[in-house]
Design an enzyme around this catalytic site. Structure first.
Site, PDB file in Angstrom:
ATOM      1  CG  HIS A 170      -1.191  -8.977  -0.013  1.00 30.60           C
ATOM      2  ND1 HIS A 170      -0.722  -7.808   0.024  1.00 30.60           N
ATOM      3  CD2 HIS A 170      -2.463  -8.735  -0.189  1.00 30.60           C
ATOM      4  CE1 HIS A 170      -1.810  -6.855   0.121  1.00 30.60           C
ATOM      5  NE2 HIS A 170      -2.685  -7.598  -0.420  1.00 30.60           N
ATOM      6  CE1 TYR A 181      -3.058  -3.078   0.239  1.00 28.89           C
ATOM      7  CE2 TYR A 181      -3.878  -2.405   2.363  1.00 28.89           C
ATOM      8  CZ  TYR A 181      -3.672  -3.089   1.488  1.00 28.89           C
ATOM      9  OH  TYR A 181      -4.744  -4.161   1.582  1.00 28.89           O
TER      10      TYR A 181
END
Length: 270
Positions: free
Chosen positions: A104, A46
């Site tokens: 992830h 992010y």
């Protein structure tokens, strides 16, 4: 804030806030924590973990009352690179431990998720991480981790919304004691106009988005909606006070299933 039990003896808040595509991570984190949120869902990819850490510190809330998640990105899978990636996340946030670290994506073509999982197990044993889990894994991949290491993920964070309800995978999670956590829980608003959503919202005097978040909670899921506005954070948090959906309303939501993803297919994403 209700908590959900995990299979490692820990708990996780049922409702948190996500930081994907949040430019002012520091401000949003500080605002969310001031409102009563305790779960911050971040990730290295992010690009805003430094801001997340700044917001955590600015909140003044004791560290043991916060729940901070990060994730190991695809190109950092592997034993040594996973250890380095987690260390870098800790450094960016100025933390000495993370409450939850997830792989992830499984990236099956890379063939590294078991090795990555073994690294997370070691990091948990060393105290750098409290709980470990996965994101976007299927049941067979979860079972492969368990078979290889004896450790089952505490949580699987998956795309889940009215058009992609993932009922078989949720059932598999329940059978294995794995918490289901929903990302993109509003499905980009594609179900806001659906009759069951509109009816549930009208009955409670809430918005369609709030009705969908209430549905996630009523299914026993952990949910991490994102907002870049303090008002949006407050609206999301207000669903805790909304009347739960009844069985008929949940059945109405179930009929909205289309199998439609808004994000990548985990079987192909690398």
């Amino acid at each position: 804030m209700p908590d959900l039990p995990m299979n490692d003896g820990r708990t996780i808040p049922a409702l948190g806030f996500g930081l994907w595509q949040v430019a002012d991570a520091a401000g949003i984190t500080e605002a969310a924590l001031a409102m009563g949120y305790r779960l911050a869902d971040g990730a290295a990819i992010y690009g805003n973990e430094a801001g997340l850490g700044q917001g955590l510190r600015a909140s003044g809330i004791p560290r043991d009352r916060l729940f901070v998640t990060s994730k190991v990105w695809n190109d950092r899978q592997g034993r040594a690179s996973t250890r380095a990636a987690v260390g870098e996340s800790l450094d960016r946030m100025h933390l000495d431990r993370l409450d939850l670290v997830l792989i992830h994506w499984p990236c099956p073509a890379r063939g590294l998720f078991v090795e990555t999982w073994e690294a997370l197990i070691d990091l948990r044993a060393e105290g750098a991480v409290t709980s470990i889990g996965v994101s976007n894994f299927d049941a067979a991949q979860i079972d492969r981790l368990t078979a290889a290491t004896g450790v089952t993920p505490a949580l699987n964070q998956i795309e889940l919304h009215p058009r992609l309800q993932q009922a078989p995978l949720r059932a598999a999670h329940t059978a294995r004691g794995v918490v289901t956590q929903s990302w993109t829980p509003l499905g980009r608003g594609l179900s806001f106009d659906a009759a069951p959503v509109q009816a549930a919202a009208r009955r409670r005097g809430i918005t369609p988005a709030q009705a969908i978040l209430r549905w996630h909670l009523d299914l026993g899921l952990s949910v991490i909606p994102r907002s870049t506005r303090a008002e949006g954070l407050a609206e999301n948090l207000a669903v805790l006070a909304a009347e739960p959906l009844d069985e008929a309303e949940i059945a109405g939501f179930a009929a909205l299933e289309t199998g439609e993803r808004t994000g990548p297919d985990p079987a192909q994403f690398a």
